[in-house]
Design an enzyme around this catalytic site. Sequence first.
Site, PDB file in Angstrom:
ATOM      1  N   LYS A  75       0.919  -1.118   0.107  1.00 47.27           N
ATOM      2  CA  LYS A  75       0.027   0.043  -0.244  1.00 47.27           C
ATOM      3  C   LYS A  75       0.810   1.209   0.098  1.00 47.27           C
ATOM      4  CE  LYS A  75      -3.686  -2.442   2.209  1.00 47.27           C
ATOM      5  NZ  LYS A  75      -4.534  -2.604   3.548  1.00 47.27           N
ATOM      6  N   TYR A  81     -11.833  -3.116  -3.424  1.00 52.88           N
ATOM      7  CA  TYR A  81     -12.580  -3.298  -2.131  1.00 52.88           C
ATOM      8  C   TYR A  81     -14.021  -3.349  -1.998  1.00 52.88           C
ATOM      9  CZ  TYR A  81      -8.165  -3.035   0.367  1.00 52.88           C
ATOM     10  OH  TYR A  81      -6.711  -3.443   1.055  1.00 52.88           O
ATOM     11  N   PHE A 119     -15.699   2.930   6.913  1.00 48.26           N
ATOM     12  CA  PHE A 119     -14.247   3.533   6.817  1.00 48.26           C
ATOM     13  C   PHE A 119     -14.068   3.347   5.029  1.00 48.26           C
ATOM     14  CE2 PHE A 119     -14.116  -0.863   8.068  1.00 48.26           C
ATOM     15  CZ  PHE A 119     -13.615  -1.498   7.200  1.00 48.26           C
ATOM     16  N   ARG A 177      -1.034 -14.507   4.366  1.00 48.58           N
ATOM     17  CA  ARG A 177      -1.641 -13.723   5.298  1.00 48.58           C
ATOM     18  C   ARG A 177      -1.049 -13.931   6.449  1.00 48.58           C
ATOM     19  NH1 ARG A 177      -6.388 -10.640   4.216  1.00 48.58           N
ATOM     20  NH2 ARG A 177      -7.583 -11.723   6.160  1.00 48.58           N
ATOM     21  N   THR A 223      -5.123  -7.803  10.828  1.00 48.04           N
ATOM     22  CA  THR A 223      -5.379  -6.568  10.111  1.00 48.04           C
ATOM     23  C   THR A 223      -5.183  -5.326  11.003  1.00 48.04           C
ATOM     24  OG1 THR A 223      -7.261  -7.758   9.102  1.00 48.04           O
ATOM     25  CG2 THR A 223      -7.464  -5.390   9.201  1.00 48.04           C
ATOM     26  N   ARG A 277       2.771  -6.450   9.645  1.00 48.42           N
ATOM     27  CA  ARG A 277       2.110  -5.573  10.115  1.00 48.42           C
ATOM     28  C   ARG A 277       2.685  -5.299  11.502  1.00 48.42           C
ATOM     29  NH1 ARG A 277      -3.769  -7.393   7.690  1.00 48.42           N
ATOM     30  NH2 ARG A 277      -3.581  -5.793   5.669  1.00 48.42           N
ATOM     31  N   ASN A 312      -1.859   0.169   7.109  1.00 47.61           N
ATOM     32  CA  ASN A 312      -1.217  -1.327   7.736  1.00 47.61           C
ATOM     33  C   ASN A 312      -0.397  -1.919   6.560  1.00 47.61           C
ATOM     34  OD1 ASN A 312      -3.391  -2.138   5.954  1.00 47.61           O
ATOM     35  ND2 ASN A 312      -4.428  -3.293   7.723  1.00 47.61           N
ATOM     36  N   HIS A 318      -1.569  -5.463   1.438  1.00 47.20           N
ATOM     37  CA  HIS A 318      -2.632  -6.226   1.077  1.00 47.20           C
ATOM     38  C   HIS A 318      -2.481  -7.596   0.762  1.00 47.20           C
ATOM     39  CE1 HIS A 318      -6.688  -7.711  -0.624  1.00 47.20           C
ATOM     40  NE2 HIS A 318      -5.760  -8.134  -1.407  1.00 47.20           N
ATOM     41  N   GLU A 349      -8.588 -11.035  -7.643  1.00 44.44           N
ATOM     42  CA  GLU A 349      -7.924  -9.961  -7.536  1.00 44.44           C
ATOM     43  C   GLU A 349      -6.931 -10.002  -8.758  1.00 44.44           C
ATOM     44  OE1 GLU A 349      -8.879  -9.447  -2.790  1.00 44.44           O
ATOM     45  OE2 GLU A 349      -6.825 -10.100  -3.399  1.00 44.44           O
TER      46      GLU A 349
HETATM   47  P1  ATP Z   1      -6.444  -6.254   3.194  1.00 44.71           P
HETATM   48  O1  ATP Z   1      -7.860  -6.683   2.544  1.00 44.71           O
HETATM   49  O2  ATP Z   1      -6.185  -4.692   2.875  1.00 44.71           O
HETATM   50  O3  ATP Z   1      -5.493  -7.054   2.846  1.00 44.71           O
HETATM   51  P2  ATP Z   1      -7.622  -7.645   5.630  1.00 44.71           P
HETATM   52  O4  ATP Z   1      -7.881  -8.497   4.801  1.00 44.71           O
HETATM   53  O5  ATP Z   1      -6.633  -7.930   6.636  1.00 44.71           O
HETATM   54  O6  ATP Z   1      -6.907  -6.271   4.851  1.00 44.71           O
HETATM   55  P3  ATP Z   1     -10.149  -6.309   5.422  1.00 44.71           P
HETATM   56  O7  ATP Z   1     -11.090  -6.569   6.381  1.00 44.71           O
HETATM   57  O8  ATP Z   1     -10.293  -6.874   4.252  1.00 44.71           O
HETATM   58  O9  ATP Z   1      -8.740  -6.514   6.224  1.00 44.71           O
HETATM   59  O10 ATP Z   1      -9.997  -4.713   5.446  1.00 44.71           O
HETATM   60  C1  ATP Z   1      -9.576  -4.013   4.302  1.00 44.71           C
HETATM   61  C2  ATP Z   1      -8.666  -2.838   4.948  1.00 44.71           C
HETATM   62  O11 ATP Z   1      -9.409  -1.723   5.298  1.00 44.71           O
HETATM   63  C3  ATP Z   1      -7.667  -3.199   6.063  1.00 44.71           C
HETATM   64  O12 ATP Z   1      -6.270  -3.566   5.511  1.00 44.71           O
HETATM   65  C4  ATP Z   1      -7.544  -1.796   6.587  1.00 44.71           C
HETATM   66  O13 ATP Z   1      -6.429  -1.049   5.764  1.00 44.71           O
HETATM   67  C5  ATP Z   1      -8.696  -1.240   6.362  1.00 44.71           C
HETATM   68  N1  ATP Z   1      -9.725  -1.159   7.470  1.00 44.71           N
HETATM   69  C6  ATP Z   1     -10.181  -2.308   8.003  1.00 44.71           C
HETATM   70  N2  ATP Z   1     -10.814  -1.873   9.291  1.00 44.71           N
HETATM   71  C7  ATP Z   1     -10.730  -0.697   9.463  1.00 44.71           C
HETATM   72  C8  ATP Z   1     -11.119   0.530  10.339  1.00 44.71           C
HETATM   73  N3  ATP Z   1     -11.939   0.177  11.306  1.00 44.71           N
HETATM   74  N4  ATP Z   1     -10.908   1.620  10.095  1.00 44.71           N
HETATM   75  C9  ATP Z   1     -10.000   2.084   9.188  1.00 44.71           C
HETATM   76  N5  ATP Z   1      -9.592   1.219   8.078  1.00 44.71           N
HETATM   77  C10 ATP Z   1      -9.936  -0.097   8.333  1.00 44.71           C
HETATM   78 MG    MG Z   2      -9.213  -7.956   2.914  1.00 45.80          MG
END
Ligand code: ATP
Ligand code: MG
Length: 137
Positions: free
Chosen positions: A9, A49, A57, A85, A91, A102, A112, A115, A126
């Site tokens: 990111k 997304y 968010f 992962r 996350t 992370r 974070n 992805h 994807e």
């Molecule tokens: P990613 O899809 O980016 O790999 P992830 O699978 O660990 O992350 P997801 O639930 O898919 O988590 O959320 C996607 C992204 O949205 C997170 O990586 C984070 O950057 C953002 N995100 C998730 N929860 C929050 C929150 N409460 N506030 C702000 N951003 C958030």
């Molecule tokens: Mg995700």
Amino acid sequence: MEQTFIMIKPDGVQRGLIGDIISRFEKKGYYLKGMKFMNVEKSFAQQHYADLSAQPFFAKLVDYIISGPVVAMVWEGKDVVLTGRRIIGATRPWEAAPGTIRGDHAVEVSRNVIHGSDSVENGKKEIALWFPGGLAE
Ligand code: ATP
Ligand code: MG
């Protein structure tokens, strides 16, 4: 062989973490199948997304992803989706174990660093979205 989509990111790129992140996947034994350095459009980030579009968010997340260049990659190897992962960590960075990307490099959920696809099926979707021209043989 299993493949996953990994994206560094904008904060990961800006903070100089590209080499560290690639190195972790390489040292684990995974094979880099495709990589590009790019800026994404708002509509593209919204598509990536899309499953999170109802989240409060979502707009902030999209603005974050388009705030600077990202590194889009496809990694291949045994169980790479789940193991990828695990290399990335939880996350929410305060729940991410030390030794994960992370856990070592992030404090905010909204910044974070990286992805990773959360299932083989989503990985395929994807990869098709980010590498529409396919991957080199
Ligand atoms: P990613 O899809 O980016 O790999 P992830 O699978 O660990 O992350 P997801 O639930 O898919 O988590 O959320 C996607 C992204 O949205 C997170 O990586 C984070 O950057 C953002 N995100 C998730 N929860 C929050 C929150 N409460 N506030 C702000 N951003 C958030
Ligand atoms: Mg995700």
